[in-house]
Design an enzyme around this catalytic site. Structure first.
Site, PDB file in Angstrom:
ATOM      1  N   GLU A 182      15.217  95.407  18.697  1.00 60.59           N
ATOM      2  CA  GLU A 182      15.473  96.850  18.561  1.00 60.59           C
ATOM      3  C   GLU A 182      15.066  97.597  19.835  1.00 60.59           C
ATOM      4  O   GLU A 182      15.757  98.518  20.274  1.00 60.59           O
ATOM      5  CB  GLU A 182      14.706  97.392  17.350  1.00 60.59           C
ATOM      6  CG  GLU A 182      15.209  96.798  16.039  1.00 60.59           C
ATOM      7  CD  GLU A 182      14.461  97.338  14.831  1.00 60.59           C
ATOM      8  OE1 GLU A 182      13.257  97.066  14.712  1.00 60.59           O
ATOM      9  OE2 GLU A 182      15.079  98.044  14.028  1.00 60.59           O
ATOM     10  N   GLU A 237      13.834  89.824   9.515  1.00 56.33           N
ATOM     11  CA  GLU A 237      13.299  90.789   8.548  1.00 56.33           C
ATOM     12  C   GLU A 237      13.494  90.327   7.110  1.00 56.33           C
ATOM     13  O   GLU A 237      12.614  90.486   6.262  1.00 56.33           O
ATOM     14  CB  GLU A 237      13.956  92.166   8.758  1.00 56.33           C
ATOM     15  CG  GLU A 237      13.381  92.976   9.913  1.00 56.33           C
ATOM     16  CD  GLU A 237      13.927  92.596  11.288  1.00 56.33           C
ATOM     17  OE1 GLU A 237      14.645  91.574  11.401  1.00 56.33           O
ATOM     18  OE2 GLU A 237      13.633  93.317  12.250  1.00 56.33           O
TER      19      GLU A 237
HETATM   20  C1  1HE Z   1       2.297  87.853  15.587  1.00 62.71           C
HETATM   21  C2  1HE Z   1       3.674  88.153  15.583  1.00 62.71           C
HETATM   22  C3  1HE Z   1       4.094  89.342  14.937  1.00 62.71           C
HETATM   23  C4  1HE Z   1       3.388  86.280  16.636  1.00 62.71           C
HETATM   24  N1  1HE Z   1       3.144  90.109  14.370  1.00 62.71           N
HETATM   25  N2  1HE Z   1       1.398  88.657  15.013  1.00 62.71           N
HETATM   26  N3  1HE Z   1       8.700  89.147  13.863  1.00 62.71           N
HETATM   27  C5  1HE Z   1       8.719  87.864  13.434  1.00 62.71           C
HETATM   28  O1  1HE Z   1       8.916  87.582  12.272  1.00 62.71           O
HETATM   29  C6  1HE Z   1       8.473  86.827  14.492  1.00 62.71           C
HETATM   30  C7  1HE Z   1       7.164  86.165  14.209  1.00 62.71           C
HETATM   31  N4  1HE Z   1       6.760  85.314  15.324  1.00 62.71           N
HETATM   32  C8  1HE Z   1       7.268  84.070  15.483  1.00 62.71           C
HETATM   33  O2  1HE Z   1       8.186  83.621  14.833  1.00 62.71           O
HETATM   34  C9  1HE Z   1       6.618  83.249  16.570  1.00 62.71           C
HETATM   35  O3  1HE Z   1       5.321  83.786  16.834  1.00 62.71           O
HETATM   36  C10 1HE Z   1       7.401  83.184  17.900  1.00 62.71           C
HETATM   37  C11 1HE Z   1       8.667  82.354  17.703  1.00 62.71           C
HETATM   38  C12 1HE Z   1       7.764  84.568  18.413  1.00 62.71           C
HETATM   39  C13 1HE Z   1       6.513  82.527  18.987  1.00 62.71           C
HETATM   40  O4  1HE Z   1       6.037  81.283  18.497  1.00 62.71           O
HETATM   41  P1  1HE Z   1       4.738  80.610  19.166  1.00 62.71           P
HETATM   42  O5  1HE Z   1       4.593  79.234  18.551  1.00 62.71           O
HETATM   43  O6  1HE Z   1       4.807  80.730  20.636  1.00 62.71           O
HETATM   44  O7  1HE Z   1       3.478  81.534  18.739  1.00 62.71           O
HETATM   45  P2  1HE Z   1       2.697  81.616  17.329  1.00 62.71           P
HETATM   46  O8  1HE Z   1       1.664  80.525  17.292  1.00 62.71           O
HETATM   47  O9  1HE Z   1       3.621  81.738  16.181  1.00 62.71           O
HETATM   48  O10 1HE Z   1       1.974  83.036  17.486  1.00 62.71           O
HETATM   49  C14 1HE Z   1       0.880  83.231  18.358  1.00 62.71           C
HETATM   50  C15 1HE Z   1       0.030  84.338  17.774  1.00 62.71           C
HETATM   51  O11 1HE Z   1       0.809  85.535  17.770  1.00 62.71           O
HETATM   52  C16 1HE Z   1      -0.356  84.081  16.326  1.00 62.71           C
HETATM   53  O12 1HE Z   1      -1.597  84.706  16.107  1.00 62.71           O
HETATM   54  P3  1HE Z   1      -2.980  83.825  16.112  1.00 62.71           P
HETATM   55  O13 1HE Z   1      -4.052  84.832  15.859  1.00 62.71           O
HETATM   56  O14 1HE Z   1      -2.806  82.808  15.027  1.00 62.71           O
HETATM   57  O15 1HE Z   1      -3.062  83.196  17.481  1.00 62.71           O
HETATM   58  C17 1HE Z   1       0.698  84.838  15.543  1.00 62.71           C
HETATM   59  O16 1HE Z   1       0.255  85.232  14.257  1.00 62.71           O
HETATM   60  C18 1HE Z   1       0.887  86.051  16.446  1.00 62.71           C
HETATM   61  N5  1HE Z   1       2.165  86.693  16.244  1.00 62.71           N
HETATM   62  N6  1HE Z   1       4.338  87.170  16.236  1.00 62.71           N
HETATM   63  C19 1HE Z   1       1.843  89.753  14.418  1.00 62.71           C
HETATM   64  N7  1HE Z   1       5.375  89.722  14.909  1.00 62.71           N
HETATM   65  C20 1HE Z   1      10.111  98.349  13.215  1.00 62.71           C
HETATM   66  S1  1HE Z   1      10.680  97.228  12.117  1.00 62.71           S
HETATM   67  C21 1HE Z   1      10.805  95.721  12.938  1.00 62.71           C
HETATM   68  C22 1HE Z   1      10.642  94.604  11.975  1.00 62.71           C
HETATM   69  C23 1HE Z   1      10.353  93.308  12.669  1.00 62.71           C
HETATM   70  O17 1HE Z   1      10.090  93.269  13.846  1.00 62.71           O
HETATM   71  S2  1HE Z   1      10.426  91.930  11.698  1.00 62.71           S
HETATM   72  C24 1HE Z   1      10.226  90.600  12.785  1.00 62.71           C
HETATM   73  C25 1HE Z   1       8.790  90.269  12.996  1.00 62.71           C
END
Ligand code: 1HE
Length: 264
Positions: free
Chosen positions: A115, A135
């Site tokens: 977005e 989402e």
């Molecule tokens: C996060 C977020 C997040 C990572 N909010 N903490 N977005 C998503 O659904 C995408 C979610 N993220 C992923 O699918 C993956 O993190 C990635 C593919 C982007 C990257 O993977 P990777 O293996 O490099 O990293 P990871 O181990 O999944 O994440 C590293 C850390 O970042 C981990 O935290 P930690 O404390 O365990 O180290 C994750 O929890 C954190 N992290 N993404 C919070 N999004 C205005 S409306 C919009 C609506 C949306 O955007 S919905 C889509 C949300």
């Protein structure tokens, strides 16, 4: 709060006329919290005051993993509405501001990250970039303007597919779908975006303003209304002092010729 440890989630550097704004929360894949949105707003205001174009990029291995889900999980319905409306306002400051924004995309361009990219004017993806709208899998909906901007870029059919099935698009698919205008080799997106930003920054300011602000509005108008508005913008820009000087420069052979296809 999920994001209290870092001091700044945004880096800002002015390179000549081009501001480079970096999303800087790589340990959370640049997930955008409420505080992060406000830092983006501050950088938008700063760039508007001193730059002629912006390159927006992500630090670390990803552009942006979207909304900070950790923070979002605790919100009430009305807090969610206010949060979404704040994203709308800040991203509108990018889309309908005064200067062109070029996003340099790599890694995750996901959810709110897509977005955000959709609110910039040109998107450059490197081959590591992937695009998704998970989402539906998270039980939520787009809230950062995606149903308006991303849907206009790729079309409702593709966006519906992405949201219903979790389909992840590669950089090449994203270019075919109009989510990216350029695809470059891994690691090259920021440099390409800078070149494009410099080119845009050298245009007449009034033309850039008209492109950014008039084109998307005219697209939403009825055909005759669009043509009518266009005639006024065309006349207003063409009669500006800057246009006169630029037109004379061309006629007096002082201006650079267009690069034709195949020329260096
Ligand atoms: C996060 C977020 C997040 C990572 N909010 N903490 N977005 C998503 O659904 C995408 C979610 N993220 C992923 O699918 C993956 O993190 C990635 C593919 C982007 C990257 O993977 P990777 O293996 O490099 O990293 P990871 O181990 O999944 O994440 C590293 C850390 O970042 C981990 O935290 P930690 O404390 O365990 O180290 C994750 O929890 C954190 N992290 N993404 C919070 N999004 C205005 S409306 C919009 C609506 C949306 O955007 S919905 C889509 C949300």
């Amino acid at each position: 709060m999920a994001d209290q440890t870092a001091t700044s989630f945004v880096t800002y550097e002015l390179k000549g006329k081009v501001a480079h704004i970096g999303l800087n929360r790589p340990e959370k894949r640049n997930a955008i919290s409420d505080r992060f949105v406000e830092m983006i707003a501050e950088s938008v205001a700063r760039a508007e005051s001193e730059a002629k174009a912006v390159v927006l990029f992500g630090h670390g291995d990803h552009f942006c993993a979207g909304l900070d889900l950790a923070e979002h999980v605790k919100k009430t319905p009305i807090q969610g509405v206010h949060g979404s409306r704040r994203w709308h306002a800040v991203f509108a400051g990018i889309e309908h501001g005064t200067i062109p924004w070029i996003s340099a995309l790599h890694g995750a361009v996901v959810g709110g990250g897509l977005e955000l990219a959709a609110s910039t004017h040109i998107r450059v993806a490197d081959r590591s970039a992937f695009f998704a709208l998970p989402e539906g899998q998270r039980g939520i909906f787009v809230g950062g303007g995606g149903s308006v901007r991303a849907a206009r870029l790729m079309g409702v059919a593709r966006m519906t597919d992405m949201m219903l099935t979790g389909r992840v698009a590669s950089a090449e698919e994203a270019e075919r779908w109009n989510l990216a205008q350029y695809v470059v080799e891994k690691g090259q997106a920021r440099e390409k975006a800078h070149q494009l930003a410099e080119a845009a920054a050298s245009n007449a300011e009034i033309s850039n303003y008209a492109v950014i602000n008039a084109l998307p509005r005219i697209q939403d108008m009825a055909k005759e209304d669009g043509l009518f508005v266009e005639s006024f913008i065309a006349s207003f820009t063409a009669t500006s002092p800057e246009a006169e000087e630029r037109l004379r420069a061309f006629l007096e052979k002082r201006a650079a010729r267009l690069k034709t296809p195949g020329s260096a």
